[in-house]
Scaffold this motif. Structure first.
Motif, PDB file in Angstrom:
ATOM      1  N   ARG A 256      -0.838   7.732  -0.856  1.00 27.93           N
ATOM      2  CA  ARG A 256      -2.271   7.632  -1.885  1.00 27.93           C
ATOM      3  C   ARG A 256      -2.260   8.618  -2.842  1.00 27.93           C
ATOM      4  O   ARG A 256      -2.358   9.856  -2.281  1.00 27.93           O
ATOM      5  N   THR A 271       1.815   1.755  -0.585  1.00 26.65           N
ATOM      6  CA  THR A 271       1.356   2.760  -1.709  1.00 26.65           C
ATOM      7  C   THR A 271      -0.078   2.401  -2.453  1.00 26.65           C
ATOM      8  O   THR A 271      -0.541   1.434  -2.082  1.00 26.65           O
ATOM      9  N   GLY A 272      -0.549   3.186  -3.017  1.00 23.47           N
ATOM     10  CA  GLY A 272      -1.742   3.111  -3.609  1.00 23.47           C
ATOM     11  C   GLY A 272      -2.976   2.983  -2.636  1.00 23.47           C
ATOM     12  O   GLY A 272      -2.893   3.471  -1.572  1.00 23.47           O
ATOM     13  N   THR A 279      -0.595   5.999  -7.979  1.00 19.26           N
ATOM     14  CA  THR A 279       0.529   6.653  -7.218  1.00 19.26           C
ATOM     15  C   THR A 279       1.851   6.198  -8.070  1.00 19.26           C
ATOM     16  O   THR A 279       2.088   5.074  -8.230  1.00 19.26           O
ATOM     17  N   ILE A 291       8.910  -1.159  -1.102  1.00 17.55           N
ATOM     18  CA  ILE A 291       7.465  -0.880  -0.591  1.00 17.55           C
ATOM     19  C   ILE A 291       6.977  -1.979   0.045  1.00 17.55           C
ATOM     20  O   ILE A 291       7.013  -3.022  -0.417  1.00 17.55           O
ATOM     21  N   ALA A 294       2.395  -2.593  -1.874  1.00 13.02           N
ATOM     22  CA  ALA A 294       1.896  -1.947  -2.824  1.00 13.02           C
ATOM     23  C   ALA A 294       0.509  -2.279  -3.335  1.00 13.02           C
ATOM     24  O   ALA A 294       0.499  -3.377  -3.895  1.00 13.02           O
ATOM     25  N   THR A 298      -0.372   1.335  -8.270  1.00  8.03           N
ATOM     26  CA  THR A 298       1.160   1.775  -7.891  1.00  8.03           C
ATOM     27  C   THR A 298       1.999   1.610  -9.261  1.00  8.03           C
ATOM     28  O   THR A 298       1.772   0.659  -9.995  1.00  8.03           O
TER      29      THR A 298
END
Length: 328
Positions: A256, A271-272, A279, A291, A294, A298
């Motif tokens: 993050r 992610t994010g 990110t 990922i 996501a 991102t």
């Protein structure tokens, strides 16, 4: 003022400190492996030419390892570097190689003079070398001087991390072709020796990094992590971190915020964030990014191509194919 100690070990290869690295213990530096029984506290420094193993947390501190680092606790507002001396020496070798493109041309001109006059290299003095370099390089002379001084300054800035070989080369380069009264290169014979030493350094350190270094930790917050190899995050993940690995980055948890960069492959579970925190995940043009989830915010970079995630996406696999960024 904090004390700094060079650790000694009864075993010779490993230094073990069964406690927290703090003001009482002082900083720890050891030529070999270091094992810390607890954690590393604020403003402290741990350095080893080999492996570093820390059973506790690293908080607002700096850790440098030569080959690998395993940290069992969290990393908070800290800097952890593994195998980065190899990267520094590769960069310096590349800069020195650039300087040698100039110096080898000058060497050729010297050989012509020696041949025409029928003299020995020791008879071509520093003053004549200075005049010769200006005639040989012409409009490139100022560029050469700029590159030379930039190289020398970088070696000085990292003098504690480098072998004496680098210092010896910079000592010879510093006044060469400028202040001939102080130069340690007094004639063409000594100039030839300088070139020989420089070529040997380049051969020794160019692309020497094997990329086999490893950094392993459960999670990190507001930290800088660098490794000349692979970074493995085994638990909660990374929060607002700057992460760079020569080969791979693997994160079991979330990333993050921050920037995650790897040369070959990045693999992240999530992610994010739901709030769209930016990110950035990057790899080189020949690398891949995977990922699991996501989230919005991102950014995925493969080489110079970027893909923005504007809504949550499951199972992203990114790579370049036929010059185009492919997202699956």
């Amino acid at each position: 003022m904090e004390k700094s100690v060079t650790a000694k070990s009864l075993t010779g290869d490993e230094f073990f400190y069964d406690g927290n690295v703090d003001i009482r213990s002082g900083n720890i530096q050891f030529d070999g492996d270091v094992r810390i029984g607890k954690g590393v506290e604020a403003s402290m420094f741990v350095s080893a030419t080999g492996k570093v193993f820390i059973q506790g947390s690293v908080q607002k501190a700096t850790v440098e390892a030569g080959t690998s680092a395993i940290i069992e606790g969290n990393v908070l507002s800290s800097t952890v570097e593994v195998g980065m001396q190899e990267v520094l020496e590769e960069v310096l070798a590349a800069q020195l190689s650039g300087l040698l493109t100039y110096l080898d041309r000058i060497s050729g001109a010297i050989l012509e003079i020696i041949h025409i006059r029928g003299v020995q290299p020791a008879e071509v003095d520093a003053k004549e070398l200075k005049d010769l370099v200006r005639v040989t390089l012409k409009e490139e002379y100022l560029e050469f001087q700029h590159d030379k001084l930039e190289f020398i300054q970088k070696v000085k800035n990292h003098s504690t991390q480098l072998s004496s070989d680098w210092e010896r080369i910079t000592g010879k380069l510093y006044n060469i072709f400028t202040n001939t009264s102080m130069t340690v290169v007094r004639n063409a014979e000594e100039f030839s020796q300088l070139l020989k030493e420089a070529h040997m350094l380049i051969e020794q350190y160019s692309a020497m990094g094997s990329g086999g270094s490893q950094l392993k930790l459960p999670y990190a917050i507001n930290s800088v992590l660098s490794c000349n190899g692979t970074i493995e995050v085994t638990d909660f993940g990374l929060y607002n971190c700057s992460v760079t690995a020569k080969n791979r980055v693997s994160v079991e948890g979330c990333c993050r915020g921050g920037v995650i960069v790897a040369g070959e492959k990045v693999s992240i579970k999530e992610t994010g964030s739901t709030k769209g925190v930016k990110t950035v995940v990057k790899t080189e043009s020949g690398g891949t990014i995977t990922i699991g989830l996501a989230r919005c915010g991102t950014e995925i970079w493969v080489g110079d191509e970027v893909y923005h995630v504007d809504a949550d996406e499951l199972g992203i696999h990114a790579r370049m194919k036929d010059g185009q960024l492919q997202i699956h």
